[in-house]
Design an enzyme around this catalytic site. Sequence first.
Site, short mmCIF file in Angstrom:
data_model
loop_
_atom_site.label_atom_id
_atom_site.label_comp_id
_atom_site.label_asym_id
_atom_site.label_seq_id
_atom_site.Cartn_x
_atom_site.Cartn_y
_atom_site.Cartn_z
N CYS A 177 0.83 -1.21 0.00
CA CYS A 177 0.00 0.00 0.00
C CYS A 177 0.86 1.25 0.00
O CYS A 177 0.36 2.37 -0.16
CB CYS A 177 -0.92 0.03 1.23
N ASP A 212 -15.05 11.30 -5.21
CA ASP A 212 -15.21 10.34 -6.30
C ASP A 212 -14.29 10.66 -7.49
O ASP A 212 -14.22 11.81 -7.93
CB ASP A 212 -16.67 10.33 -6.79
N HIS A 213 -13.61 9.63 -8.00
CA HIS A 213 -12.69 9.77 -9.13
C HIS A 213 -11.60 10.79 -8.81
O HIS A 213 -11.17 11.57 -9.67
CB HIS A 213 -13.44 10.11 -10.42
N GLU A 268 -13.53 -1.14 1.83
CA GLU A 268 -12.39 -0.82 0.98
C GLU A 268 -12.26 -1.86 -0.13
O GLU A 268 -11.92 -1.55 -1.28
CB GLU A 268 -11.13 -0.81 1.84
#
Lengths: 137, 137, 137, 137, 137, 137
Positions: free
Chosen positions: F34, F80-81, F124
């Site tokens: 990660c 978002d995005h 997630e």
Amino acid sequence: MKAYFGRRYLLSASHRLHSDALSAEQNRAIYGKCNNPHGHGHNYVVEVLAGGPVDAETGMVVNMAALDEAVRSRVIERFDHRNLNLDLLFGEVVPTTENLCRAVFDLLEGAIEPAKLVQVRVEETENNFFEYSGARS
Amino acid sequence: MKAYFGRRYLLSASHRLHSDALSAEQNRAIYGKCNNPHGHGHNYVVEVLAGGPVDAETGMVVNMAALDEAVRSRVIERFDHRNLNLDLLFGEVVPTTENLCRAVFDLLEGAIEPAKLVQVRVEETENNFFEYSGARS
Amino acid sequence: MKAYFGRRYLLSASHRLHSDALSAEQNRAIYGKCNNPHGHGHNYVVEVLAGGPVDAETGMVVNMAALDEAVRSRVIERFDHRNLNLDLLFGEVVPTTENLCRAVFDLLEGAIEPAKLVQVRVEETENNFFEYSGARS
Amino acid sequence: MKAYFGRRYLLSASHRLHSDALSAEQNRAIYGKCNNPHGHGHNYVVEVLAGGPVDAETGMVVNMAALDEAVRSRVIERFDHRNLNLDLLFGEVVPTTENLCRAVFDLLEGAIEPAKLVQVRVEETENNFFEYSGARS
Amino acid sequence: MKAYFGRRYLLSASHRLHSDALSAEQNRAIYGKCNNPHGHGHNYVVEVLAGGPVDAETGMVVNMAALDEAVRSRVIERFDHRNLNLDLLFGEVVPTTENLCRAVFDLLEGAIEPAKLVQVRVEETENNFFEYSGARS
Amino acid sequence: MKAYFGRRYLLSASHRLHSDALSAEQNRAIYGKCNNPHGHGHNYVVEVLAGGPVDAETGMVVNMAALDEAVRSRVIERFDHRNLNLDLLFGEVVPTTENLCRAVFDLLEGAIEPAKLVQVRVEETENNFFEYSGARS
């Protein structure tokens, strides 16, 4: 009491969200397309959560066959493949899924003893759900 | 043509399975509780499968925004939060999910060019689904 | 024939992957922990896909109640809550999910006429599945 | 303590529900087909819920790699691809999923500090699950 | 060849849809928010479908451990927890999921013999997916 | 207050787990892959749980359209995005999903009155999730 048993049941029914206490415009504003005149429907997922001690002899919180029979006779028979408005199941009450959830809780409370009915959850679609519960202690 | 793009859409609608060409007993025998007089409903999952070459410049089989608009205007607007019988969407045809699936295919065919409409899949519940397709070659 | 009806059924069973034609080391090398001596189990999801024309009168590919009865009597009764090895359901054949999938296909072929049995899919876990099919044309 | 981290693990195992303290008829009456002599099996989904403060430096409730290692060594190694009866994992206790759930909780308690083990949930099938928990405060 | 084995793998990666051959306005018009300058990401579900005869001795279409190793070394190592643009995995090609799907197919073709790689499916979100396949005969 | 309404929203975003307060080795040890330099991404599922009395007139805990608008304008538009690091949405704070979950809770608290924001859950991946909550009483 710290052990819980949950079980899912499926119901297909139709409903229309409309309150006679409101004007046509108010109904449309509050309920949107859920107020469409001929109604629509859902596959409701009803999840019943029972709690209690794990029986030392059987290793079970609640007998699953007995729970299934209680849900079948009190809930499935009543609501499955029905129209929640026209089959007159909710009287004056608007058949929102909140009210369906509460009705399922009331129909099952006391019916699965010695286990306690802890919560009823109803999924209306994959994106929304309702929960009605007694105190989870 | 060996690349496919699939996309899921949700529809909530009600229907009653009943054929005017059959007697009341025949309707009950064939459709069971789906023939209950006031109908019931489902959350239909409509999955549209488009096929075609991957465009060398954009890397896409079909423009997703264009597909969404075609499905919204031709399918969602027509069927979502409606009663498939009383809103007169199927005429003489029984609104089984087979027929809904075929209707969605017919409404979208030719509407997503240059991609080809390969298949429409409609899930009626989590336990059953229908597919209607052109030849997948 | 371009319309299909699919339906999911659940089976809980246990199995051990072990071939008498192989040595203990070979069995361990090929099957890994699936060769553990006392076996293990799965919730198998069996998906049956039927194909055929949509009946003009009923709007159906296959009568769902008839399909359910065929699957119940030929498949569920035979495999559900059973041990695929010790209940001697597979004879000399190793009860892999490939072979279970093929067995389900053979048990149902010809049993859902006039619809055609197109494919049987068995999910062994949420991460792997098997399909056995006749030609899908 | 109001932040929680949950993680899912998969286990495939077999079991037979049978209590030596009960007669054959009682076992059959209480456990039904789960009492079939050679057992059956499930894909158990084990969900571990850990709670605690979000560490100001790492932004984490619990280190996921450490949690995975604790679950692997204490739970997966013990139960995965095993027979809960014949591998003698439950002694005199009937290996119901209630008891499996409780066993997983006991095996993990204290093993993921400084986070606190809040609840263990075990899904036996897609339609039923069990939860065993400490007080969630 | 009528038996298939499918297996799901998870990948978390980020990408930005942007073509150097297009103007900024064209990129924005075609890709929408997927063209946002710093990218976004997905949990890709990669489903590999292998086909072939069921081996008479082992009862398997393909050895699952061998398939897992091929996917791990050729696909997971390459794409998991990576940035498909900045880690330079796609060269001049726009890293759409169509192109990711095709790349996975090319990386695995010939690597799982004697089974045949039949199809690769990549789910980008729960609402859209891509398939790339050889002829399924 | 014993009735709850929950609703799911989807977000696709990218992040990199890296703390400037830690050395490169510490970052790698704590966050593993990660911490890869160019980040990766997820389809986050954000589930908002609102609680309150069921309104006697409307039969609703919270107006779904109003909730959707609050989530869209405060959460979706923001995350978002997007790239949670490079779009500078988290300042000095490491954009773990714990911290994203807490940020969503803080952005929505007080915004859905008269209902109370009870809990925010962020998945997630299909295998892990986070919850941040006020007292559920």
